[in-house]
Design an enzyme around this catalytic site. Structure first.
Site, PDB file in Angstrom:
ATOM      1  CB  SER A  27      31.463  -0.070   0.129  1.00 46.09           C
ATOM      2  OG  SER A  27      30.508  -1.086   0.014  1.00 46.09           O
TER       3      SER A  27
ATOM      4  CG  ASP B  53      25.869   1.933  -5.940  1.00 43.89           C
ATOM      5  OD1 ASP B  53      25.174   0.899  -5.778  1.00 43.89           O
ATOM      6  OD2 ASP B  53      26.657   2.344  -5.074  1.00 43.89           O
TER       7      ASP B  53
ATOM      8  CG  HIS C  69      28.876  -0.206  -4.456  1.00 45.81           C
ATOM      9  ND1 HIS C  69      28.217   0.685  -3.641  1.00 45.81           N
ATOM     10  CD2 HIS C  69      29.621  -0.985  -3.635  1.00 45.81           C
ATOM     11  CE1 HIS C  69      28.544   0.437  -2.371  1.00 45.81           C
ATOM     12  NE2 HIS C  69      29.386  -0.576  -2.350  1.00 45.81           N
TER      13      HIS C  69
END
Ligand SMILES: *[C@@H]1O[C@H](CO)[C@@H](O)[C@H](O)[C@H]1NC(C)=O
Ligand SMILES: *[C@@H]1O[C@H](CO)[C@@H](O)[C@H](O)[C@H]1NC(C)=O
Length: 436
Positions: A213, A379, A414
């Site tokens: 991320s 996502d 995610h």
């Protein structure tokens, strides 16, 4: 698995060694320390850079601190204290206000960069340790790097020997080459040293750098900022898992316009207070959608005007954040058009097939309330447009495409890309492969 004290200590010791003792390439092979008993023997060291909600932050208040919120100045807090920790979610309303106050950044136009409020000093604990920064959301203990660390353990990775971590201050965004950043120049130096030392302790093997991320964006910028020769020598492989790179995505618009809903989990803090804090962060404007990726499509729809990625500066003004325009133009806009490849072996991992915010509708022009959302593919956080742009603009560059691998996982969210069994096992395969 918690941090082992010896692991933390050796990570700390590593950082304290004077440069003269950290001799590298020139050391004859016979003098290099051999890995003992096969523990970590033969492994390339790995550095994990977690997502934005994972690092801790410590603070210290000085006499210069002038809180905007009365009551926060009570200097009952002497010395360093945990400003952002896995206990922050328990703050009551009064304490949450002080948290918001002390987390704020200000943009210094002379410096051309962000800094703390006067009288607030901050630092990131546990640098060097992969174990130090865990989930701060009690309902999601699996967030961050826990599952990945356990899996690495089964491959033979050991904290402080072959396994390291590089938490950062989540309020600042990494610069591209040519930009200065007091926070990141220091962080990148620490990271280079961490990797050089880890490599030296492991028979000169270059390191694997893995970021998830926002940590994936930090990993990418760390590598892109390092001299080419250094990358060749010290970076074996870069693995970015759903990086929030500067191509941007739509969700940060919601966070900026209406508040970060799930980035900082503090139930007692009002959404609008969190929003006012969030809007002072560099990270709030760092990953807004890039014109090069999102083009002219309307991303924010209001009664009288639609905003595309080209209109973000106008949008910042329209929501009462004219202050954010200058840093946005000076620091973030140039990043949005920077597509240099990292020029090291790169595995890029994404999730697809999950509804992901693509367009925000503010029917009554009321930005204080969450918008109606039109969903597209992604996502749940990163839009597919951003993934495809990364593949094409970064991955397919000459010199990179021969060592670029993109893996998409259908139906993996995610945050789950580093916990889901399928994705995790693919990541482990990449790490095993990089060790061959
Ligand atoms: C909170 O963080 C500390 C320091 O990293 C750690 O020792 C502790 O186990 C964490 N607690 C929970 C509930 O995760
Ligand atoms: C804004 O975009 C929507 C959806 O694409 C469109 O229907 C509408 O006409 C646009 N409004 C303006 C003012 O351009």
């Amino acid at each position: 698995m918690g941090a082992t004290l010896p692991g933390l200590l050796s990570a700390l010791l590593l950082l304290l060694l004077p440069a003269s003792l950290r001799v590298r390439d020139q050391l004859p092979a016979s003098h290099r320390r051999e890995a003992k008993d096969g523990i970590g023997g033969g492994l390339h060291p790995i550095v994990l850079i977690p997502g934005m909600s994972c690092p801790d932050l410590e603070a210290r208040l000085t006499d210069a601190y002038r809180p905007l919120t009365p009551g926060c100045s009570r200097v009952e807090r002497v010395g360093w204290f945990g400003l952002l920790t896995n206990r922050t979610w328990k703050l009551d309303a009064e304490r949450a206000e002080c948290f918001v106050d002390q987390m704020r950044l200000v943009y210094d136009p002379v410096l051309g960069d962000f800094r703390n409020l006067p009288g607030v000093e901050t630092r990131v604990p546990y640098f060097g340790s992969a174990a130090g920064s865990g989930s701060k959301i009690p309902t999601h203990p699996e967030f961050c790097m826990g599952a990945l660390r356990s899996a690495l353990g089964t491959l033979g990775y050991r904290e402080g020997e072959t396994l390291f971590g590089a938490p950062y201050d989540p309020r600042y965004a990494p610069p591209i080459p040519g930009q200065t950043s007091p926070f990141y120049s220091r962080y990148f130096r620490q990271m280079a040293r961490l990797i050089e030392d880890a490599s030296e302790r492991n028979n000169g093997r270059p390191a694997i750098v893995l970021g998830h991320s926002f940590g994936g964006a930090v990993a990418l910028e760390f590598v892109r900022n390092a001299p080419l020769q250094w990358r060749d020598r010290f970076v074996r492989h870069l693995i970015t898992v759903a990086p929030t790179w500067s191509g941007g995505y739509v969700r940060p618009l919601t966070a900026f316009l209406s508040g970060p809903v799930d980035l900082f989990f503090i139930p007692a803090a009002p959404q609008l207070a969190m929003r006012s804090m969030w809007r002072t962060f560099e990270t709030a404007v760092a990953t807004l959608p890039s014109p090069a990726v999102f083009g002219r499509r309307p991303l924010v729809i209001t009664r009288n005007r639609n905003y595309s990625a080209y209109d973000i500066a106008d949008l910042l003004v329209a929501v009462g954040s004219a202050d954010a325009v200058r840093p946005f133009r000076e620091r973030e806009l140039p990043k949005m058009e920077y597509f240099e490849a990292p020029m090291v072996p790169l595995t890029y991992i994404s999730g697809v097939g999950i509804p992901t915010a693509e367009q925000l509708i503010y029917r009554d022009d009321d930005f204080d309330r969450l918008p109606e959302v039109v969903y597209g593919d992604g996502d749940d956080t990163i839009n597919i447009a951003s993934v495809l742009a990364f593949e094409e603009k970064v991955g397919m560059q000459p010199g990179q495409k021969e060592r670029f691998k993109s893996m998409k996982f259908a139906g993996v969210q995610h945050s789950a890309l580093i916990t889901d069994e399928r994705a995790l096992s693919a990541i482990m395969d990449e790490i095993a492969e990089a060790n061959r």
